[in-house]
Scaffold this active site. Structure first.
Site, short mmCIF file in Angstrom:
data_model
loop_
_atom_site.label_atom_id
_atom_site.label_comp_id
_atom_site.label_asym_id
_atom_site.label_seq_id
_atom_site.Cartn_x
_atom_site.Cartn_y
_atom_site.Cartn_z
NE ARG A 165 80.84 81.97 35.83
CZ ARG A 165 81.05 82.26 34.55
NH1 ARG A 165 82.14 82.86 34.18
NH2 ARG A 165 80.14 81.99 33.63
CB THR A 166 78.93 76.05 39.31
OG1 THR A 166 78.39 77.38 39.37
CG2 THR A 166 78.53 75.28 40.55
CE LYS A 220 70.28 53.55 27.83
NZ LYS A 220 71.27 52.72 28.53
NE ARG A 269 74.53 75.23 37.72
CZ ARG A 269 75.13 76.38 37.40
NH1 ARG A 269 75.21 76.74 36.13
NH2 ARG A 269 75.63 77.16 38.32
CG HIS A 321 74.15 79.06 42.44
ND1 HIS A 321 75.04 78.05 42.81
CD2 HIS A 321 74.63 79.56 41.27
CE1 HIS A 321 75.99 77.96 41.89
NE2 HIS A 321 75.76 78.85 40.95
#
Ligand code: CP
Length: 310
Positions: free
Chosen positions: A55-56, A85, A106, A134
């Site tokens: 969703r986000t 790396k 996120r 959030h």
């Protein structure tokens, strides 16, 4: 009128005032009903997801494209120089922010978005950092509550499920503490609301109580905010025991208020029985859809000095 969100980082919901939250909600409402708009024309936005999301990420990317902007980014850190790396997050953010007008991040670690904001030359938007915050989920939650209740003040909000690790309930309780709401908490004792959130609520003189079963919360609730038990935090046996504790089915929906709505940030596992989906109380799919409008509103305000017209 000046726009207080222009070029601001959005890291924690606690960084936003009541007036700013109301501005985002009003803008989301306008955008939901607007025919066409190009508030992100010529803007490039980096979508950097180091942790899974449906969703986000997709609602942010839909919002950007619907407003005429362009998305760059990745949906897993694995194939980045950070993942392969050993590049630091701070160096990665310095570089990504030199390519884009805003960066959505996120990350599984609490504090990652705040750290990113210290090294970014453009606004950072926190799409979820570990079990911490959030904030954009809270914006769509607030917009959804406003939409279905026609107000945010003086509501009874029941939070159910994993109140310890569920970052959405932390952000939402903090935001609603600005709106004179009353809270009921229903969770397994091992997953109770963290002390630091309760301390904040006490400081703000918020009325809250811990409950033991659905019968205690359903007759008085305006909103029941269900959450998933975060399976990834437990071994299988412990998870099965805890997750089975509070499952909302039609049988539990006795004597609700006529305006009562059920929200859930989703994804759902089995804490809301699918039979509830067809009742008048289910609002979680409309809530998920509202993610597009809330994120359209936020990005429009962060990237445009003058306020968006409806
Ligand atoms: N509600 C929410 O954050 O969903 P995703 O994890 O799918 O983005």
């Amino acid at each position: 009128m000046s726009n207080p969100l222009f070029q601001q980082h959005i890291i924690s919901i606690s960084d936003l005032t009541r007036a700013q939250l109301e501005l985002i909600i009003t803008t989301a409402e306008q955008l939901k009903h607007a025919a066409k708009h190009d508030a992100l024309k010529n803007k490039v936005i980096a979508s950097c997801f180091f942790e899974p999301s449906t969703r986000t990420r997709l609602s942010f990317e839909t919002a950007i494209q619907r407003l005429g902007g362009t998305v760059i980014g990745f949906d897993s850190g694995t194939n980045t120089s950070l993942g392969k790396k050993g590049e630091t997050l701070s160096d990665s953010i310095r570089i990504i922010s030199s390519y884009a007008d805003a960066v959505i991040i996120r990350h599984p670690k609490e504090g990652a978005a705040r750290l990113a904001s210290e090294f970014s030359s453009v606004p950072i938007i926190n799409g979820g950092d570990g079990s911490n915050q959030h904030p954009t989920q809270t914006l769509l939650d607030l917009f959804s509550i406003y939409e279905c209740q026609q107000r945010l003040d003086n509501l009874n909000i029941a939070f159910v499920g994993d109140l310890k690790y569920g970052r959405t309930v932390h952000s939402l309780a903090q935001a609603l503490s600005l709106f004179n709401c009353q809270f009921q908490f229903l969770s397994p004792s091992a997953l109770a609301m963290p002390d630091y959130i309760l301390a904040e609520l006490n400081e703000r003189h918020v009325n809250f109580q811990t409950c033991n079963n659905f019968e205690e919360i359903i007759p008085q609730a305006d909103i029941i905010y269900m959450t998933r038990v975060q399976k990834e935090r437990f071994d299988e046996t412990e998870y099965q025991h805890i997750a089975a504790k509070y499952i909302l089915g039609k049988a539990q929906l006795t004597n609700p208020k006529s305006n009562m709505k059920i929200l859930h940030p989703l994804p759902r596992v089995d804490e809301i029985d699918v039979a509830v989906d067809e009742t008048r109380y289910a609002y979680y799919f409309e809530q998920a859809k509202n993610g597009v409008y809330a994120r359209e509103a936020l990005l429009s305000l962060v990237l445009n000095q003058s306020l968006v017209k409806g």
